[in-house]
Design an enzyme around this catalytic site. Structure first.
Site, PDB file in Angstrom:
ATOM      1  N   LYS A  41       0.817  -1.105  -0.148  1.00  0.00           N
ATOM      2  CA  LYS A  41      -0.130  -0.011   0.013  1.00  0.00           C
ATOM      3  C   LYS A  41       0.685   1.042  -0.056  1.00  0.00           C
ATOM      4  CE  LYS A  41      -1.734   1.479   4.111  1.00  0.00           C
ATOM      5  NZ  LYS A  41      -1.474   2.955   4.393  1.00  0.00           N
ATOM      6  N   ASN A  42       1.707   1.332   0.655  1.00  0.00           N
ATOM      7  CA  ASN A  42       2.718   2.408   1.147  1.00  0.00           C
ATOM      8  C   ASN A  42       3.757   2.659  -0.044  1.00  0.00           C
ATOM      9  OD1 ASN A  42       1.082   3.037   3.286  1.00  0.00           O
ATOM     10  ND2 ASN A  42       2.619   2.362   4.778  1.00  0.00           N
ATOM     11  N   ARG A  61      -3.973   9.890   3.864  1.00  0.00           N
ATOM     12  CA  ARG A  61      -2.808  10.612   4.361  1.00  0.00           C
ATOM     13  C   ARG A  61      -1.976  10.866   2.954  1.00  0.00           C
ATOM     14  NH1 ARG A  61       0.183  13.809   7.578  1.00  0.00           N
ATOM     15  NH2 ARG A  61       2.578  13.348   7.241  1.00  0.00           N
ATOM     16  N   CYS A 111      -5.198   7.828   9.082  1.00  0.00           N
ATOM     17  CA  CYS A 111      -5.255   7.508  10.585  1.00  0.00           C
ATOM     18  C   CYS A 111      -5.109   8.527  11.720  1.00  0.00           C
ATOM     19  CB  CYS A 111      -4.316   6.230  10.759  1.00  0.00           C
ATOM     20  SG  CYS A 111      -4.889   4.564   9.782  1.00  0.00           S
ATOM     21  N   ARG A 130      -0.025  14.335  12.623  1.00  0.00           N
ATOM     22  CA  ARG A 130       0.248  13.959  11.067  1.00  0.00           C
ATOM     23  C   ARG A 130       0.596  15.491  10.413  1.00  0.00           C
ATOM     24  NH1 ARG A 130      -1.540   8.798  10.008  1.00  0.00           N
ATOM     25  NH2 ARG A 130       0.113   8.715   8.407  1.00  0.00           N
ATOM     26  N   PRO A 131       1.473  16.346  11.028  1.00  0.00           N
ATOM     27  CA  PRO A 131       1.716  17.404  10.505  1.00  0.00           C
ATOM     28  C   PRO A 131       2.459  17.287   9.116  1.00  0.00           C
ATOM     29  CG  PRO A 131       3.489  17.046  12.075  1.00  0.00           C
ATOM     30  CD  PRO A 131       2.234  15.960  12.262  1.00  0.00           C
ATOM     31  N   ASP A 175       4.686  20.149   7.827  1.00  0.00           N
ATOM     32  CA  ASP A 175       5.470  21.031   7.563  1.00  0.00           C
ATOM     33  C   ASP A 175       6.836  20.590   7.243  1.00  0.00           C
ATOM     34  OD1 ASP A 175       5.999  19.270  10.098  1.00  0.00           O
ATOM     35  OD2 ASP A 175       7.552  20.604  10.744  1.00  0.00           O
ATOM     36  N   LEU A 176       7.494  19.520   7.320  1.00  0.00           N
ATOM     37  CA  LEU A 176       8.617  19.103   6.467  1.00  0.00           C
ATOM     38  C   LEU A 176       8.348  18.771   5.255  1.00  0.00           C
ATOM     39  CD1 LEU A 176       9.967  16.346   9.027  1.00  0.00           C
ATOM     40  CD2 LEU A 176      10.680  18.956   8.828  1.00  0.00           C
ATOM     41  N   ASP A 207       4.338   0.453  12.301  1.00  0.00           N
ATOM     42  CA  ASP A 207       2.979  -0.163  11.615  1.00  0.00           C
ATOM     43  C   ASP A 207       2.881  -1.659  12.130  1.00  0.00           C
ATOM     44  OD1 ASP A 207       3.235   1.553   8.366  1.00  0.00           O
ATOM     45  OD2 ASP A 207       2.777   2.224  10.385  1.00  0.00           O
ATOM     46  N   ILE A 235       7.307   6.991  17.191  1.00  0.00           N
ATOM     47  CA  ILE A 235       7.126   7.760  15.988  1.00  0.00           C
ATOM     48  C   ILE A 235       5.792   8.572  16.005  1.00  0.00           C
ATOM     49  CG2 ILE A 235       6.694   7.557  13.374  1.00  0.00           C
ATOM     50  CD1 ILE A 235       9.526   6.465  14.277  1.00  0.00           C
ATOM     51  N   ARG A 273      -8.672  -0.310   4.355  1.00  0.00           N
ATOM     52  CA  ARG A 273      -7.682   0.680   3.735  1.00  0.00           C
ATOM     53  C   ARG A 273      -6.590  -0.136   3.467  1.00  0.00           C
ATOM     54  NH1 ARG A 273      -6.707   5.232   7.253  1.00  0.00           N
ATOM     55  NH2 ARG A 273      -5.588   5.596   5.222  1.00  0.00           N
TER      56      ARG A 273
HETATM   57  C1  EPZ Z   1       4.214   6.940   6.209  1.00  0.00           C
HETATM   58  O1  EPZ Z   1       3.303   7.810   7.143  1.00  0.00           O
HETATM   59  C2  EPZ Z   1       3.117   5.694   6.178  1.00  0.00           C
HETATM   60  N1  EPZ Z   1       1.881   6.035   5.415  1.00  0.00           N
HETATM   61  C3  EPZ Z   1       2.662   5.262   7.602  1.00  0.00           C
HETATM   62  O2  EPZ Z   1       2.143   4.033   7.524  1.00  0.00           O
HETATM   63  C4  EPZ Z   1       3.864   4.920   8.465  1.00  0.00           C
HETATM   64  O3  EPZ Z   1       3.753   4.687   9.879  1.00  0.00           O
HETATM   65  C5  EPZ Z   1       4.771   6.203   8.393  1.00  0.00           C
HETATM   66  O4  EPZ Z   1       5.249   6.548   7.066  1.00  0.00           O
HETATM   67  C6  EPZ Z   1       6.336   5.924   9.220  1.00  0.00           C
HETATM   68  O5  EPZ Z   1       6.947   4.785   8.728  1.00  0.00           O
HETATM   69  C7  EPZ Z   1       1.867   5.909   3.978  1.00  0.00           C
HETATM   70  O6  EPZ Z   1       3.158   5.728   3.616  1.00  0.00           O
HETATM   71  C8  EPZ Z   1       0.644   6.372   3.597  1.00  0.00           C
HETATM   72  P1  EPZ Z   1       6.321  10.168   8.241  1.00  0.00           P
HETATM   73  P2  EPZ Z   1       3.883   9.445   7.009  1.00  0.00           P
HETATM   74  O7  EPZ Z   1       6.319  11.335   7.561  1.00  0.00           O
HETATM   75  O8  EPZ Z   1       4.491   9.581   5.543  1.00  0.00           O
HETATM   76  C9  EPZ Z   1       6.369  13.366  11.768  1.00  0.00           C
HETATM   77  C10 EPZ Z   1       0.334   2.538   7.637  1.00  0.00           C
HETATM   78  O9  EPZ Z   1      -0.460   2.298   8.886  1.00  0.00           O
HETATM   79  N2  EPZ Z   1       6.215  14.443  10.447  1.00  0.00           N
HETATM   80  O10 EPZ Z   1       7.427   9.023   8.324  1.00  0.00           O
HETATM   81  O11 EPZ Z   1       2.885  10.067   7.355  1.00  0.00           O
HETATM   82  C11 EPZ Z   1       5.166  12.548  11.767  1.00  0.00           C
HETATM   83  O12 EPZ Z   1       4.232  13.296  12.560  1.00  0.00           O
HETATM   84  C12 EPZ Z   1       0.604   4.094   7.922  1.00  0.00           C
HETATM   85  O13 EPZ Z   1       0.172   1.912   6.580  1.00  0.00           O
HETATM   86  C13 EPZ Z   1       6.377  15.626  10.685  1.00  0.00           C
HETATM   87  O14 EPZ Z   1       6.633  16.279  12.097  1.00  0.00           O
HETATM   88  O15 EPZ Z   1       4.941   9.305   8.189  1.00  0.00           O
HETATM   89  C14 EPZ Z   1       5.693  11.238  12.632  1.00  0.00           C
HETATM   90  O16 EPZ Z   1       5.753  11.711  14.091  1.00  0.00           O
HETATM   91  C15 EPZ Z   1       0.431   4.744   9.270  1.00  0.00           C
HETATM   92  N3  EPZ Z   1       6.275  16.723   9.887  1.00  0.00           N
HETATM   93  C16 EPZ Z   1       7.145  11.194  12.113  1.00  0.00           C
HETATM   94  O17 EPZ Z   1       7.278  12.322  11.486  1.00  0.00           O
HETATM   95  C17 EPZ Z   1       5.949  16.175   8.784  1.00  0.00           C
HETATM   96  O18 EPZ Z   1       5.904  17.023   7.581  1.00  0.00           O
HETATM   97  C18 EPZ Z   1       7.044  10.168  10.925  1.00  0.00           C
HETATM   98  O19 EPZ Z   1       6.308  10.480   9.847  1.00  0.00           O
HETATM   99  C19 EPZ Z   1       5.970  14.942   8.234  1.00  0.00           C
HETATM  100  C20 EPZ Z   1       6.125  13.845   9.520  1.00  0.00           C
END
Ligand code: EPZ
Length: 417
Positions: free
Chosen positions: A22-23, A92, A116, A121-122, A124-125, A306, A328, A398
């Protein structure tokens, strides 16, 4: 039909076919916006989130033919840079439309994404990365307006936090920026490698994906091409947990063992007997009660967040006490109260839980809160004493293709009600 009726006390044994990731599939689908040429994708999983992504692409004007095996995408007619709010809010992954739409039209307007409820889920990055490359970003109410007056310029970008999403957003924008972009402190997940491989198939110049430093040399345009999506490592891990908690033996086929090294390490610590081949993994619990294991979630190649709920279930019926630390996401223990209802002995502290193994869980009426916890509660129902009802099952649809059907083939007895 948003409930499952699950008969417990099952031992789960047999072969299961793992679906596409999925991801990996979600970002790759949105990357097709970067080109006007035809794309063919195979091993796309049949999931709600994928259907939403396809609806989003069609809403922009893309022509998509979804046969059983191959997804044919013609992005040439895409002529809208503001996708519909109601679809954006559902997933997302819709954040990954921002960069390709901005590159294609010089502007983009997208609402804050859904996903989810496991944390804030900010984004900003994502936005900081695009600004570093030269984009102008205005945030209004609950949407973002991005624009560029001239082609983006490659930059050295150090991500202050490891983020899968932001790494993909920046990598996609940099493929058509002028010059070299370096993403430092990049996420290293296998899904990032698959997105980079797909973009390179279309003519991008990306190296280093899968390491913490990714190099992207911009090109003038991208072409078309074919790509097969990698297997879903989290679906694989979920079925391996199904074997471990039911003291059974399951073989996951069409998967990639090297994507699960940390998960397999932890599973062998529980006393499970694990064998792997080129594209399969066999877990045999040999009727033993598992030993509890301590978990601390970290970015890849560490232990994946996950798989956190699934291991909490395993620890709940294992021998001994264990700690699971969630590093995370801020709110990924919502399912714990449901396991406690079933008799699990779990204490929630700030960002960690303490599990004390019990002999048996007891069936209850449960309420899912997000994708991975939904799958975990279904597995809990398969081993609990009695009949368990799991509500809000739209969550598992999902991210798990035909989950009840695959489990029933392994010996479960799950019905929709
Ligand atoms: C992806 O989410 C996956 N989703 C998530 O899988 C997975 O848990 C996550 O990566 C971490 O591996 C998809 O690929 C659709 P991140 P993502 O950006 O991209 C913070 C599932 O169950 N952050 O790696 O949203 C964030 O809050 C889902 O399949 C910022 O602060 O995750 C988190 O604490 C759940 N600012 C950390 O970074 C930002 O701009 C990691 O988030 C972006 C993220």
């Amino acid at each position: 039909m948003n409930k499952l009726y699950i008969e417990g006390n099952k031992k789960l044994n047999g072969n299961v076919l793992i679906s596409g990731s999925k991801n990996a599939a979600l970002p790759i689908l949105f990357m097709t916006i970067l080109t006007k040429e035809k794309i063919e994708l195979s091993n796309i999983p049949k999931l709600t989130d994928i259907r939403v992504a396809i609806k989003l692409l069609r809403s922009l004007g893309a022509k998509i033919v979804n046969t059983n095996k191959i997804l044919y995408i013609d992005p040439s007619a895409i002529n809208i840079y503001c996708p519909p709010y109601n679809l954006i809010k559902e997933i997302r992954a819709s954040i990954w439309m921002l960069s390709p739409l901005l590159i294609r039209f010089g502007k983009a307007k997208i609402f804050f994404p859904g996903g989810c409820k496991i944390g804030l889920r900010p984004i900003d990055l994502h936005l900081k990365g695009l600004i570093a490359l030269g984009a102008k970003i205005v945030q209004k109410d609950n949407y973002i307006i991005a624009s560029i007056l001239k082609p983006l310029k490659g930059k050295y970008i150090h991500l202050e936090k490891i983020s899968v999403g932001a790494t993909i957003t920046i990598m996609s924008a940099a493929t058509l920026a002028e010059g070299l972009t370096i993403i430092a402190n990049a996420a290293q997940e296998p899904e990032i490698i698959d997105v980079a491989k797909f973009l390179n198939t279309l003519g991008a110049h990306i190296t280093g994906a899968g390491s913490n430093k990714i190099y992207i040399t911009g090109v003038l345009k991208l072409n078309g091409g074919y790509h097969k999506i990698i297997p879903d490592r989290i679906e694989t891990g979920t079925f391996l947990i199904a074997a471990a908690i039911s003291k059974g033996c399951i073989i996951c086929n069409d998967t990639e063992p090297k994507h699960l090294e940390n998960i397999l390490q932890k599973l062998s610590e529980t006393g499970a007997h694990i064998q792997t081949g080129k594209d399969w993994i066999k877990l045999n619990m040999q009727e033993k009660i598992p030993k509890a294991v301590n978990i601390s979630t970290t970015p890849y190649p560490g232990f994946p967040t996950d798989m956190q709920p699934q291991f909490a279930l395993l620890n709940s019926i294992s021998k001994g006490e264990s700690i699971i630390i969630e590093n995370i996401f801020e709110n990924r223990f919502a399912y714990v109260k449901e396991l406690i209802k079933m008799g699990a002995k779990i204490k929630i502290k700030n960002n960690y839980i303490i599990c004390k193994g019990v002999q048996k869980l007891f069936s209850k009426t449960l309420f899912s809160t997000d994708l991975r916890s939904s799958a975990t509660l279904i597995l809990a129902g398969c081993i609990a004493k009695g009949i368990t009802v799991v509500n809000n099952i739209h969550h598992f649809k999902r991210g798990y293709e035909s989950f009840p059907k695959k489990l029933n083939k392994l010996g479960a007895n799950i019905k929709y009600i």
